[in-house]
Design a protein around this motif. Structure first.
Motif, PDB file in Angstrom:
ATOM      1  N   GLY A 132      23.134  73.265 -19.394  1.00  0.00           N
ATOM      2  CA  GLY A 132      22.321  72.170 -19.899  1.00  0.00           C
ATOM      3  C   GLY A 132      22.469  70.946 -19.006  1.00  0.00           C
ATOM      4  O   GLY A 132      23.581  70.561 -18.646  1.00  0.00           O
ATOM      5  N   VAL A 133      21.356  70.353 -18.605  1.00  0.00           N
ATOM      6  CA  VAL A 133      21.387  69.186 -17.721  1.00  0.00           C
ATOM      7  C   VAL A 133      20.845  67.962 -18.471  1.00  0.00           C
ATOM      8  O   VAL A 133      20.232  68.073 -19.546  1.00  0.00           O
ATOM      9  CB  VAL A 133      20.544  69.431 -16.447  1.00  0.00           C
ATOM     10  CG1 VAL A 133      21.078  70.619 -15.674  1.00  0.00           C
ATOM     11  CG2 VAL A 133      19.074  69.654 -16.786  1.00  0.00           C
ATOM     12  N   ASP A 134      21.078  66.795 -17.890  1.00  0.00           N
ATOM     13  CA  ASP A 134      20.579  65.555 -18.469  1.00  0.00           C
ATOM     14  C   ASP A 134      19.052  65.624 -18.573  1.00  0.00           C
ATOM     15  O   ASP A 134      18.372  65.992 -17.615  1.00  0.00           O
ATOM     16  CB  ASP A 134      20.992  64.388 -17.571  1.00  0.00           C
ATOM     17  CG  ASP A 134      20.725  63.045 -18.232  1.00  0.00           C
ATOM     18  OD1 ASP A 134      19.550  62.758 -18.513  1.00  0.00           O
ATOM     19  OD2 ASP A 134      21.696  62.303 -18.465  1.00  0.00           O
ATOM     20  N   PRO A 135      18.473  65.279 -19.722  1.00  0.00           N
ATOM     21  CA  PRO A 135      17.003  65.336 -19.879  1.00  0.00           C
ATOM     22  C   PRO A 135      16.263  64.524 -18.821  1.00  0.00           C
ATOM     23  O   PRO A 135      15.149  64.897 -18.432  1.00  0.00           O
ATOM     24  CB  PRO A 135      16.780  64.761 -21.280  1.00  0.00           C
ATOM     25  CG  PRO A 135      18.063  65.014 -22.006  1.00  0.00           C
ATOM     26  CD  PRO A 135      19.143  64.887 -20.978  1.00  0.00           C
ATOM     27  N   ARG A 136      16.855  63.434 -18.354  1.00  0.00           N
ATOM     28  CA  ARG A 136      16.198  62.632 -17.332  1.00  0.00           C
ATOM     29  C   ARG A 136      16.086  63.398 -16.012  1.00  0.00           C
ATOM     30  O   ARG A 136      15.081  63.307 -15.304  1.00  0.00           O
ATOM     31  CB  ARG A 136      16.949  61.322 -17.123  1.00  0.00           C
ATOM     32  CG  ARG A 136      16.872  60.365 -18.312  1.00  0.00           C
ATOM     33  CD  ARG A 136      17.777  59.182 -18.120  1.00  0.00           C
ATOM     34  NE  ARG A 136      19.179  59.594 -18.067  1.00  0.00           N
ATOM     35  CZ  ARG A 136      20.201  58.750 -17.831  1.00  0.00           C
ATOM     36  NH1 ARG A 136      19.968  57.467 -17.623  1.00  0.00           N
ATOM     37  NH2 ARG A 136      21.439  59.206 -17.808  1.00  0.00           N
ATOM     38  N   TYR A 137      17.126  64.180 -15.704  1.00  0.00           N
ATOM     39  CA  TYR A 137      17.078  64.981 -14.477  1.00  0.00           C
ATOM     40  C   TYR A 137      16.004  66.064 -14.588  1.00  0.00           C
ATOM     41  O   TYR A 137      15.231  66.299 -13.656  1.00  0.00           O
ATOM     42  CB  TYR A 137      18.446  65.615 -14.226  1.00  0.00           C
ATOM     43  CG  TYR A 137      18.469  66.577 -13.065  1.00  0.00           C
ATOM     44  CD1 TYR A 137      18.567  66.117 -11.758  1.00  0.00           C
ATOM     45  CD2 TYR A 137      18.383  67.958 -13.272  1.00  0.00           C
ATOM     46  CE1 TYR A 137      18.591  66.991 -10.685  1.00  0.00           C
ATOM     47  CE2 TYR A 137      18.390  68.841 -12.218  1.00  0.00           C
ATOM     48  CZ  TYR A 137      18.500  68.357 -10.922  1.00  0.00           C
ATOM     49  OH  TYR A 137      18.503  69.218  -9.864  1.00  0.00           O
ATOM     50  N   GLU A 138      15.954  66.685 -15.751  1.00  0.00           N
ATOM     51  CA  GLU A 138      14.949  67.731 -15.962  1.00  0.00           C
ATOM     52  C   GLU A 138      13.537  67.159 -15.902  1.00  0.00           C
ATOM     53  O   GLU A 138      12.636  67.749 -15.299  1.00  0.00           O
ATOM     54  CB  GLU A 138      15.193  68.390 -17.319  1.00  0.00           C
ATOM     55  CG  GLU A 138      14.274  69.549 -17.606  1.00  0.00           C
ATOM     56  CD  GLU A 138      14.541  70.156 -18.974  1.00  0.00           C
ATOM     57  OE1 GLU A 138      13.659  70.890 -19.465  1.00  0.00           O
ATOM     58  OE2 GLU A 138      15.613  69.891 -19.557  1.00  0.00           O
ATOM     59  N   ALA A 139      13.336  65.981 -16.511  1.00  0.00           N
ATOM     60  CA  ALA A 139      12.019  65.352 -16.485  1.00  0.00           C
ATOM     61  C   ALA A 139      11.621  64.962 -15.066  1.00  0.00           C
ATOM     62  O   ALA A 139      10.458  65.109 -14.666  1.00  0.00           O
ATOM     63  CB  ALA A 139      12.028  64.113 -17.386  1.00  0.00           C
ATOM     64  N   MET A 145       7.454  68.661  -9.532  1.00  0.00           N
ATOM     65  CA  MET A 145       6.679  69.900  -9.486  1.00  0.00           C
ATOM     66  C   MET A 145       5.196  69.620  -9.728  1.00  0.00           C
ATOM     67  O   MET A 145       4.318  70.166  -9.046  1.00  0.00           O
ATOM     68  CB  MET A 145       7.195  70.881 -10.536  1.00  0.00           C
ATOM     69  CG  MET A 145       8.601  71.407 -10.252  1.00  0.00           C
ATOM     70  SD  MET A 145       8.655  72.495  -8.819  1.00  0.00           S
ATOM     71  CE  MET A 145       7.769  73.887  -9.445  1.00  0.00           C
ATOM     72  N   ARG A 146       4.907  68.716 -10.680  1.00  0.00           N
ATOM     73  CA  ARG A 146       3.504  68.375 -10.962  1.00  0.00           C
ATOM     74  C   ARG A 146       2.859  67.642  -9.785  1.00  0.00           C
ATOM     75  O   ARG A 146       1.645  67.717  -9.577  1.00  0.00           O
ATOM     76  CB  ARG A 146       3.429  67.512 -12.225  1.00  0.00           C
ATOM     77  CG  ARG A 146       3.674  68.284 -13.513  1.00  0.00           C
ATOM     78  CD  ARG A 146       3.244  67.471 -14.728  1.00  0.00           C
ATOM     79  NE  ARG A 146       4.015  66.221 -14.821  1.00  0.00           N
ATOM     80  CZ  ARG A 146       5.142  66.096 -15.505  1.00  0.00           C
ATOM     81  NH1 ARG A 146       5.643  67.145 -16.165  1.00  0.00           N
ATOM     82  NH2 ARG A 146       5.765  64.934 -15.556  1.00  0.00           N
ATOM     83  N   ASP A 147       3.679  66.957  -9.023  1.00  0.00           N
ATOM     84  CA  ASP A 147       3.169  66.217  -7.866  1.00  0.00           C
ATOM     85  C   ASP A 147       3.042  67.087  -6.622  1.00  0.00           C
ATOM     86  O   ASP A 147       2.836  66.569  -5.514  1.00  0.00           O
ATOM     87  CB  ASP A 147       4.084  65.017  -7.561  1.00  0.00           C
ATOM     88  CG  ASP A 147       4.040  63.960  -8.652  1.00  0.00           C
ATOM     89  OD1 ASP A 147       3.068  63.969  -9.424  1.00  0.00           O
ATOM     90  OD2 ASP A 147       4.977  63.137  -8.727  1.00  0.00           O
ATOM     91  N   GLY A 148       3.158  68.397  -6.780  1.00  0.00           N
ATOM     92  CA  GLY A 148       2.976  69.314  -5.658  1.00  0.00           C
ATOM     93  C   GLY A 148       4.256  69.762  -4.989  1.00  0.00           C
ATOM     94  O   GLY A 148       4.216  70.379  -3.921  1.00  0.00           O
TER      95      GLY A 148
END
Length: 609
Positions: free
Chosen positions: A385-392, A398-401
């Motif tokens: 489990g990682v920090d939600p901020r890192y995952e976001a 990824m969305r930015d290409g």
């Protein structure tokens, strides 16, 4: 910004274990001689990030013997334990559209690794977790055989120790076998070979598919009841009475008792490898075919007496059997004290005349329908489990290409057949990997064997060694280990260059006669490049391998559009100059160890070699 005086931002992580049960059933029952079963696992995207190195496969397994069959002690492959159950392994992305990794003949790959990456600590750990076996002091041989790990009676995880013979029934019921729980590392690049955290969520989960091996290829018999493996490890015939009276050739005298010698720690019922209800034969301690032609009094026909009781009497282990006679059929042979051994005839029943060692008296057993039941199969995933901020932040990139590129060490099995009549063979290896590390070739025995041959390792199976120390050592891992089969030398042609510049001679390795340094040096380099630590070469001829490192110091080589050929020469002769031709057709498992790159971009996942 990072500097010498300031650390980078640290990511808080947590680790939990998630159990992922199989999705296509809760139990899987198989019968020896049958294959085709499969276990599926779906690791959901909710796992998000996975530590594959600390994840593992876990299941329960229990062996069964049908009531109509002659009982004998049985267990999983003593060398690799539960990994022998897995025939093929495939790992897909969650929607099953992309094959991320596939290992064909997975159990042979594990045999390769465990044969050369072993020491006492590793063997003990594998016995504790994976269901392999280790040698034991109480059951060890005392007549100078090589050390066997296939003799354990006390701590064997597959059946209960027998200190007292069961009353009123034969051994071999469900009460006598144990349910073993096995925890196995998954030997693939995405799991045990991967030291990186893998983003499961980015692949929409993972789908793991396991093909189960035919039980005849992973259920084995003890070495200490087998006349074709370390003969002097078997119980020694002391006599038909406590004074060591010989079993003479006599068609009129009925016998029902056999005393075992004290050799090989044969002092108690618990140390006797035979069980009540098992049938036994008697043969010379250095010649399996020199066998007493026993007849059963009840029928008058050739046969093997059934054990009715095992006890200690007059300082010896005494076996009480149904009445039998030692006949003169086929010349016959007298069993004298300390010169003969007892062996199990539960699976190995072939008997020939002593006079010519050819004419068959009793036919071999070809079917022995033992069963195995696998249950509670699951993959225990080490979730990170990682920090939600890192995952976001990762998802935004990824969305930015952005693209995630993950390099994993993997292996592909390229198969090639080789007839025994091909004495000067050239095998073209059609590989095009751009990040190849090494090639390890396992020339397996392609002979068609029946269930009895596979379980007992009979004389029909490839003979690993012929030495005075062991007498005979026929393989119980046919099709999963390499055989040398009178190979003289080998050489490879890579990128139109012979490597090494001179052929590598392996003649001395045949039948365990001696050892040769050069092939082992080449193999050591290949193993190191494959990520396998070469801790031991004790199996150099029991699991014969041909190795070639394409680079050194953990480097890689580009094999795309380059020639890659293996050249084999079979030109052995004996001391008198007579030709020694290969005896077995072979299927070459050419394991190419390489770096595989998984590219994750947006909603797509691709794999490049």
């Amino acid at each position: 910004m990072s500097s010498y005086w300031k650390n980078d931002d640290k990511i808080k992580i947590s680790q939990t274990q998630v159990s992922v049960p199989s999705t296509n059933g809760r139990s899987y029952t198989g019968t020896a001689g049958q294959s085709g079963r499969r276990i599926d696992f779906e690791i959901p995207p909710s796992v998000k990030f996975m530590d594959g190195k600390n994840s593992y496969l876990q299941f329960d397994i229990k062996i069964g013997i049908p009531a109509a069959e002659v009982p004998t002690r049985l267990h999983l492959d003593p060398f690799i334990g539960g990994s022998s159950v897995v025939k093929n392994l495939r790992i897909y992305s969650g929607n099953r559209s992309v094959l991320l990794e596939e290992i064909s003949d997975y159990n042979a790959k594990v045999q390769l690794e465990y044969s050369y990456n072993q020491d006492d600590s590793l063997r003990s750990m594998r016995a504790l977790k994976e269901g392999s076996l280790v040698t034991t002091i109480d059951n060890r041989g005392t007549l100078g055989t090589s050390v066997s790990n296939n003799i354990d009676l006390d701590s064997n995880p597959y059946y209960k120790p027998v200190g007292t013979v069961p009353a009123g029934r034969d051994w071999g019921t469900s009460d006598d076998f144990l349910t073993a729980k096995l925890s196995l590392p998954i030997h693939s690049g995405l799991f045990s070979g991967n030291s990186k955290i893998f983003p499961v969520a980015m692949c929409n989960g993972l789908f793991v598919e396991i093909d189960i091996e035919d039980p005849a290829r992973f259920v084995k018999q003890l070495d200490s009841v087998n006349r074709h493996r370390r003969m002097k490890q078997n119980p020694i015939f002391h006599g038909v009475d406590k004074d060591g009276l010989a079993l003479s050739i006599n068609n009129a005298t009925n016998r029902s008792e056999i005393y075992l010698g004290l050799q090989n720690n044969m002092k108690t019922v618990a140390q006797c490898p035979f069980v009540k209800g098992e049938r036994v034969g008697i043969c010379k301690n250095d010649s399996p075919k020199t066998e007493c032609a026993l007849t059963l009094t009840s029928t008058g026909a050739q046969g093997f007496p059934k054990i009715e009781n095992i006890e200690v009497a007059d300082g010896y282990v005494r076996i009480t059997c149904e009445e039998f006679q030692n006949s003169n059929t086929g010349t016959g042979v007298e069993a004298t004290s300390n010169n003969f051994i007892l062996f199990s005839a539960a699976v190995d029943t072939k008997r020939v005349q002593v006079g010519d060692l050819t004419t068959q008296i009793i036919a071999p057993t070809t079917s022995y329908p033992i069963t195995t039941e696998i249950s509670n199969a699951e993959i225990v995933v080490q979730q990170v489990g990682v920090d939600p901020r890192y995952e976001a932040g990762m998802m935004k990139k990824m969305r930015d290409g952005g693209t995630i590129e993950i390099d994993i060490p993997s292996v592909t099995n390229y198969k090639h057949s080789l007839l025994k009549s091909n004495r000067n063979a050239t095998i073209n290896l059609a590989v095009s990997n751009t990040r190849a590390k090494s090639m390890i070739i396992m020339p397996t025995d392609a002979k068609t064997l029946n269930v009895g041959d596979l379980i007992a390792g009979t004389s029909s199976v490839y003979e690993e060694e012929t030495t005075a120390m062991d007498g005979r050592l026929h393989s119980i891992r046919s099709g999963q280990v390499g055989i040398i089969d009178r190979l003289t030398s080998y050489q490879m042609l890579v990128d139109d260059k012979l490597v090494p510049s001179r052929p590598i001679v392996v003649s001395k390795i045949n039948k365990g006669k001696s050892i040769a340094a050069q092939p082992l040096i080449e193999l050591e380099k290949a193993l190191n490049q494959a990520g396998i630590v070469p801790r031991s070469f004790t199996d150099y001829n029991r699991n014969f391998l041909i190795g070639r490192a394409y680079a050194l110091n953990d480097g890689v080589a580009n094999l795309n559009n380059k020639s890659n050929q293996l050249q084999l020469l079979y030109n052995e002769t004996n001391a008198a100059g007579a030709d020694l031709a290969p005896e077995h057709d072979k299927l070459l498992f050419c394991f190419l160890f390489h770096i595989r790159r998984i590219n994750i971009r947006g909603d797509s996942v691709t794999v490049s070699l």
